[in-house]
Each structure stands twice: as C-alpha cells, then as structure tokens.
Design a protein around this motif. Structure first.
Motif, PDB file in Angstrom:
ATOM      1  N   ILE A  14      16.454   9.759   6.121  1.00 60.01           N
ATOM      2  CA  ILE A  14      16.443   9.227   4.754  1.00 60.01           C
ATOM      3  C   ILE A  14      16.078  10.329   3.757  1.00 60.01           C
ATOM      4  O   ILE A  14      16.698  10.466   2.691  1.00 60.01           O
ATOM      5  CB  ILE A  14      15.464   8.038   4.647  1.00 60.01           C
ATOM      6  CG1 ILE A  14      15.967   6.868   5.510  1.00 60.01           C
ATOM      7  CG2 ILE A  14      15.307   7.590   3.197  1.00 60.01           C
ATOM      8  CD1 ILE A  14      14.981   5.734   5.648  1.00 60.01           C
ATOM      9  N   PHE A  15      15.072  11.142   4.092  1.00 60.69           N
ATOM     10  CA  PHE A  15      14.693  12.256   3.225  1.00 60.69           C
ATOM     11  C   PHE A  15      15.850  13.243   3.056  1.00 60.69           C
ATOM     12  O   PHE A  15      16.143  13.731   1.954  1.00 60.69           O
ATOM     13  CB  PHE A  15      13.468  12.987   3.775  1.00 60.69           C
ATOM     14  CG  PHE A  15      12.167  12.378   3.359  1.00 60.69           C
ATOM     15  CD1 PHE A  15      11.900  12.071   2.033  1.00 60.69           C
ATOM     16  CD2 PHE A  15      11.169  12.136   4.292  1.00 60.69           C
ATOM     17  CE1 PHE A  15      10.695  11.526   1.646  1.00 60.69           C
ATOM     18  CE2 PHE A  15       9.958  11.586   3.924  1.00 60.69           C
ATOM     19  CZ  PHE A  15       9.723  11.283   2.588  1.00 60.69           C
ATOM     20  N   SER A  51       8.500   7.589  -1.859  1.00 62.83           N
ATOM     21  CA  SER A  51       8.465   7.934  -0.427  1.00 62.83           C
ATOM     22  C   SER A  51       7.971   6.755   0.400  1.00 62.83           C
ATOM     23  O   SER A  51       8.295   6.626   1.590  1.00 62.83           O
ATOM     24  CB  SER A  51       7.561   9.151  -0.193  1.00 62.83           C
ATOM     25  OG  SER A  51       8.103  10.296  -0.813  1.00 62.83           O
ATOM     26  N   GLY A  52       7.182   5.879  -0.223  1.00 60.61           N
ATOM     27  CA  GLY A  52       6.740   4.668   0.471  1.00 60.61           C
ATOM     28  C   GLY A  52       7.895   3.766   0.835  1.00 60.61           C
ATOM     29  O   GLY A  52       7.845   3.051   1.852  1.00 60.61           O
ATOM     30  N   GLU A  82      13.367  20.099  -7.073  1.00 62.25           N
ATOM     31  CA  GLU A  82      12.124  20.820  -7.371  1.00 62.25           C
ATOM     32  C   GLU A  82      10.879  19.967  -7.166  1.00 62.25           C
ATOM     33  O   GLU A  82       9.780  20.485  -7.043  1.00 62.25           O
ATOM     34  CB  GLU A  82      12.161  21.328  -8.815  1.00 62.25           C
ATOM     35  CG  GLU A  82      13.282  22.337  -9.046  1.00 62.25           C
ATOM     36  CD  GLU A  82      13.317  22.824 -10.481  1.00 62.25           C
ATOM     37  OE1 GLU A  82      12.514  22.307 -11.293  1.00 62.25           O
ATOM     38  OE2 GLU A  82      14.135  23.698 -10.785  1.00 62.25           O
ATOM     39  N   LYS A  83      11.039  18.664  -7.133  1.00 62.47           N
ATOM     40  CA  LYS A  83       9.877  17.797  -6.890  1.00 62.47           C
ATOM     41  C   LYS A  83      10.347  16.503  -6.224  1.00 62.47           C
ATOM     42  O   LYS A  83      11.525  16.156  -6.265  1.00 62.47           O
ATOM     43  CB  LYS A  83       9.156  17.499  -8.193  1.00 62.47           C
ATOM     44  CG  LYS A  83       9.996  16.797  -9.242  1.00 62.47           C
ATOM     45  CD  LYS A  83       9.189  16.576 -10.503  1.00 62.47           C
ATOM     46  CE  LYS A  83      10.052  15.846 -11.565  1.00 62.47           C
ATOM     47  NZ  LYS A  83       9.277  15.573 -12.785  1.00 62.47           N
ATOM     48  N   MET A  84       9.394  15.801  -5.656  1.00 63.58           N
ATOM     49  CA  MET A  84       9.701  14.532  -4.997  1.00 63.58           C
ATOM     50  C   MET A  84       8.558  13.551  -5.254  1.00 63.58           C
ATOM     51  O   MET A  84       7.412  13.950  -5.479  1.00 63.58           O
ATOM     52  CB  MET A  84       9.922  14.726  -3.492  1.00 63.58           C
ATOM     53  CG  MET A  84       8.716  15.198  -2.714  1.00 63.58           C
ATOM     54  SD  MET A  84       9.064  15.472  -0.970  1.00 63.58           S
ATOM     55  CE  MET A  84       9.462  13.812  -0.437  1.00 63.58           C
ATOM     56  N   SER A  85       8.894  12.260  -5.197  1.00 67.08           N
ATOM     57  CA  SER A  85       7.917  11.206  -5.477  1.00 67.08           C
ATOM     58  C   SER A  85       7.147  10.897  -4.199  1.00 67.08           C
ATOM     59  O   SER A  85       7.593  10.131  -3.360  1.00 67.08           O
ATOM     60  CB  SER A  85       8.630   9.953  -5.999  1.00 67.08           C
ATOM     61  OG  SER A  85       7.705   8.924  -6.219  1.00 67.08           O
ATOM     62  N   ILE A  86       5.965  11.542  -4.071  1.00 72.22           N
ATOM     63  CA  ILE A  86       5.130  11.347  -2.889  1.00 72.22           C
ATOM     64  C   ILE A  86       3.664  11.482  -3.273  1.00 72.22           C
ATOM     65  O   ILE A  86       2.785  11.394  -2.468  1.00 72.22           O
ATOM     66  CB  ILE A  86       5.507  12.336  -1.777  1.00 72.22           C
ATOM     67  CG1 ILE A  86       4.933  11.895  -0.402  1.00 72.22           C
ATOM     68  CG2 ILE A  86       5.063  13.743  -2.127  1.00 72.22           C
ATOM     69  CD1 ILE A  86       5.489  12.664   0.749  1.00 72.22           C
ATOM     70  N   PHE A 110       0.831  -1.207   0.000  1.00 66.76           N
ATOM     71  CA  PHE A 110       0.000   0.000   0.000  1.00 66.76           C
ATOM     72  C   PHE A 110       0.863   1.253   0.000  1.00 66.76           C
ATOM     73  O   PHE A 110       0.582   2.215  -0.733  1.00 66.76           O
ATOM     74  CB  PHE A 110      -0.929  -0.002   1.203  1.00 66.76           C
ATOM     75  CG  PHE A 110      -1.664   1.296   1.387  1.00 66.76           C
ATOM     76  CD1 PHE A 110      -2.779   1.594   0.619  1.00 66.76           C
ATOM     77  CD2 PHE A 110      -1.219   2.246   2.307  1.00 66.76           C
ATOM     78  CE1 PHE A 110      -3.442   2.806   0.774  1.00 66.76           C
ATOM     79  CE2 PHE A 110      -1.874   3.453   2.462  1.00 66.76           C
ATOM     80  CZ  PHE A 110      -2.994   3.724   1.692  1.00 66.76           C
ATOM     81  N   MET A 111       1.911   1.268   0.825  1.00 64.28           N
ATOM     82  CA  MET A 111       2.749   2.469   0.939  1.00 64.28           C
ATOM     83  C   MET A 111       3.443   2.780  -0.380  1.00 64.28           C
ATOM     84  O   MET A 111       3.537   3.948  -0.782  1.00 64.28           O
ATOM     85  CB  MET A 111       3.773   2.293   2.059  1.00 64.28           C
ATOM     86  CG  MET A 111       3.167   2.198   3.453  1.00 64.28           C
ATOM     87  SD  MET A 111       2.173   3.626   3.920  1.00 64.28           S
ATOM     88  CE  MET A 111       3.430   4.870   4.146  1.00 64.28           C
TER      89      MET A 111
END
Length: 517
Positions: free
Chosen positions: A501-502, A377-378, A513-517, A369-370
């Motif tokens: 981690i981030f 980000s999961g 400029e962007k992140m996978s979330i 699911f995450m």
C-alpha cells in the motif's frame, strides 16, 4: 506500473479472493463449539482396576490349566485383589514343581510361598501398562461410538498426558441421556449355554446342584426390560463373544419388531456351529454387560456362515444404539461420570452475540486510535487489519475449525498483535524521517529494521500457542487455533500488504517529500 508491484497486487488479490471463497458462507464453513452452540460437557473416569481384574481372571484360568497338566493339587485359586492371586491348599512337596511353572509361564508376576499358600502379585510395570492401555482403548472406543452416533465436531481426549480421566464435549446434542448411555455401556457381549433357569431366586436355581454354583458355571441375572427377569445358571466359558462379530446391523425379526442381526468371523462361526449342533433343544443365553437379554432355544445347528439374530424387546432406537456399541467394540473397563455440564442453545446464542460485539468494539477502537495517532498511515494499518480478519475466517473455513468463546478471545488478541506489527513499522519510519531521510528510503528502512522484531515476537507467541493446542482441552485449543492462524496472517498483512500500500501511494508521486504519519 513496475513489474514488481504487479505480481504483488495479483498475489494479494488472489489470496483475498481465496479467503473469501473459503469463508463463505460462514454458517456452513465454520463450526461452533460447545459454548456457542450448546451441548454437553462430560468428565469420565476409567475404572482401570476392571482391566486388572480381567487380566487376573485370565491368568487364573491359565494357571489352573497348567496345574492340571502337571498334576499339581490345590484347594482354591482366587483373585484376592486386582492384580493379585492367592493359591490355597498347596502341599509343600509340590512347591518346587509350582515354582518351575511360575518361572516358565508367569514371568510378569512375583510370587511367594508361605506354608500351603502361594501369593502372586502382578509386577508394577505390567500393572501400569495395563492401566494405560485400558484408558487408551476406552478413549478410542468412545471416539468410535460418538463418530457413529453422528455428533459434529466432538472433543474427546485424556485430561492431561496421564491419568484415568477422559474429557468429552459434544456440541449440538439434544438428547444427553441417550448419548451418556451409549458412552457408558461396556458392551461386553457373550453367548453362553444355559445350565438352568430362569428361576425367581438363586436358591431355587441352585437346588438341583446342592445349593452351590458349579466350578464351571456362574449365575447371571436376566434383564427385566429384555426378558422375564430372574436368574440363569450359565457356563463360565463363553461360546463366542463380541470380538467374534464380523458384521452387525439393525433389522427386524419374524414379528416385525426391532432386532439386531449379526454374522461371525470364520473361527467364531465354527465354534458357534459346533455348539449349536451339539446342544439342540437347549437354551443359549445372549449376555450383554453381565445381563441376559435373550435366551433362545437352539432348534437346529446354525451353519458357520449364516449368522443369527438378537431379540430383546428393543425399540428401534435401542436396537440402533446396540449396533453402534457393538461395532465400536467393548470398553476394556467400566467408567463413571465425575462431572456433567449441559449448555443450552439460548446461552450459546447469547455468547455469540456478546463475542461478536466485543470483536467489533475492539476493531473500532483500534481503528480509531490508528487514524488519530498515525493519520493517513493509520488507514494503511486498518486495511491490513481487515484483510487479516478475512484471511483468518478463510483459514477457519478451510480447516473446518471449531470456533469457541476462547477462540473469539484469540481473535481479539490477534487484532492487537496485528496492529502491534504496524506500530513497530510506523515508529521505525518516523525515526528515519526525523533523521532527514527521504520518504521512500524511510519506508524501505522502516520495514526492513522492524521485520526482525516482528518475526521474533510473533514466533514466540506461535510457539506458546502450539503448546496450548497440544496440551489444552477443547476451549483452550480453540483459543490456540485462532491465535496461531491470526498471527501467521498478520505476518502477511502487516509486512507484505502494508508495504505494498505504501509503495502504491508513494509511487504515484515522483518525489514525495513528506507523508502523513
């Protein structure tokens, strides 16, 4: 690399390695509970009226001495009920003297006089105190016996804060009957001089005494397993008791059969020396729980420091069990079994398989699911979740906690609670990104704003789990332990490690400029 990140990485690695060290190997570090290992579950009731009877009989003996000193005549003084004494045959002229004695020496009793009869009733507060003490003492005595027997990680506690019931859970026990007998034995040991016996029946035993039991004596049966059986007439007052024992151990007699040797404390030794010196040629009965187990003849005065030996046709196991109960002390009252459950090891192994399978399934579903909902980000949340499980295992190994089936349920709930913290953080980060803030700023704001909600929810859950641990029975305690440790670990993994981690991933890009979330 920034200096701040370096110490965070070192701390995370150190904690992880320490947890792995504490948890490995899990079979040696983490104990399994009754439902996973097999064993027996018992619910006992302490017969608290026995404690009242003992106290009442002692007070009767004291009352008889006081009346004798004051030359007060009476017909009988008997125990009518637990905590109640009836005095018959008092003349009205002696009522005043009797009241003075009762007022001065028996302040824990209420009394009434009606004609030639006086009735004494133990005060309610004293009764309650004696009952409470009987349960507490029984609990401690049983715990000492089980500890000496060598059962690993037993659970022995009262059922609720008050009452007369005790719950016992003994994992890994393969001989339940022996343990039950060990627990139930009252272990009241007494040495009393024999006036007559053994005889086949009471009638022939008392023939030389007019068919009645003398006031200073009592009839006790012989244990047919230990003696030839029959009946013994012994002195009512014991020469020495189990309370006078200083040391006790298993040994062998002159015929190399199992026996129990003992030595007495100074006071008991002096009494024993005097009695044996004054009664050479007479028998002295060794009485365990109101049964004669041996009645040797006194051949010579036994010095106070020499001790003695108890014979009784014991097997090696029976002699060892007698040593255990005598070392642990006598129970203050009898007990009876209200409930007994035996769990086989095969059922425990099946519970382990199903419990571990449920943990793995829960973990995989949450991971899936995450990743599906929060993308890369999961993965961050999954790493934090796996580390949470490692820390939980390490803490269980360090505290040598007992893992139960409800404890596994607590681990599964911990998985959900740990991910819940990440969900709160990720949703906050999403909100900040949608508001047009930079990635670094969104991460910092998301963690800081979500922290209060995470801390409050975890704190309230931990408080609830503490109450479960304090007032719950064995399996419920196992659930509470894993829940408390798991939630405490999630505060570290979801907040500290996840942010690290981030910071490591975003820090590689100078202007993300962007992140996978």
């Amino acid at each position: 690399m920034k200096k701040g990140l370096r110490w965070k990485i070192i701390l995370t690695l150190a904690v992880t390695l320490l947890a792995l060290y504490l948890a490995y190997p899990p079979k040696e570090k983490i104990n399994l509970g009754l439902d996973l290992q097999g064993g027996i579950h018992l619910v006992l009731q302490v017969m608290t009226d026995d404690a009242l009877n003992i106290e009442t009989d002692q007070e009767i003996s004291r009352l008889q001495d006081q009346f004798k000193k004051s030359e007060i005549t009476y017909k009988t003084i008997v125990r009518s009920k637990p905590g109640e004494i009836s005095i018959q045959g008092l003349s009205p002229e002696q009522e005043g003297k009797s009241k003075n004695i009762l007022d001065e020496n028996f302040q824990e009793w209420d009394y009434t006089f009606i004609g030639e009869t006086a009735s004494l009733i133990m005060k309610a507060g004293v009764k309650q105190y004696l009952k409470e003490q009987a349960v507490n003492q029984a609990l401690e005595t049983i715990r000492n016996r089980v500890d000496q027997f060598g059962v690993s990680e037993p659970t022995i506690q009262r059922q609720g804060m008050a009452g007369d019931r005790i719950i016992i859970e003994l994992p890994g026990v393969d001989n339940p009957d022996r343990v039950k007998n060990l627990i139930k034995t009252t272990a009241l040991l007494e040495w009393k001089l024999v006036k007559a016996g053994p005889a086949a029946d009471e009638e022939s035993l008392l023939s030389a005494f007019g068919g009645t039991v003398p006031e200073d004596a009592e009839v006790v049966r012989g244990d047919p397993k230990r003696t030839e059986g029959g009946y013994y007439l012994v002195e009512r007052v014991a020469t020495v008791t189990g309370k006078d024992l200083r040391t006790v151990r298993r040994s062998q007699d002159e015929w190399n059969t199992p026996a129990v040797s003992f030595s007495l404390n100074p006071e008991g030794g002096r009494r024993f020396e005097k009695v044996t010196g004054d009664n050479i040629g007479k028998q002295i009965a060794i009485i365990l729980d109101n049964r004669v187990i041996s009645a040797p003849r006194v051949e010579d005065k036994i010095p106070a420091t020499s001790g003695g030996i108890i014979r009784g046709r014991f097997t090696a196991e029976e002699a060892e069990d007698l040593v255990v109960v005598l070392r642990a002390g006598a129970l203050p009252a009898g007990i009876r079994y209200l409930e007994e459950r035996t769990i086989g090891p095969s059922l425990g192994a099946d519970s382990i398989r199903k419990g571990l399978l449920s943990c793995i399934v829960a973990l995989l579903l949450v991971m899936g699911f995450m990743i599906f909902y929060y993308r890369l980000s999961g993965v961050n949340a999954i790493i934090a979740l796996i580390l949470n499980m490692v820390l939980l295992a390490g803490a269980l190994g360090y505290f040598k906690a007992t893992l139960t089936l409800p404890g596994i349920a607590g681990i599964i709930l911990t998985i959900g609670m740990a991910v819940d913290a990440n969900v709160l953080i990720f949703e906050r980060i999403r909100e900040e990104l949608q508001a047009g803030k930079s990635v670094a700023s969104s991460i910092a704001t998301g963690f800081s704003r979500a922290f209060t909600a995470i801390f409050d929810s975890n704190l309230t859950t931990i408080i609830s789990a503490i109450f479960l641990f304090q007032f719950g029975t064995g399996p419920v305690k196992g659930y509470a332990v894993t829940l408390i440790i798991g939630i405490a670990a999630s505060m570290f993994t979801a907040v500290f490690v996840s942010r690290l981690i981030f910071e490591l991933t975003v820090g590689r890009k100078r202007r993300a400029e962007k992140m996978s979330i």
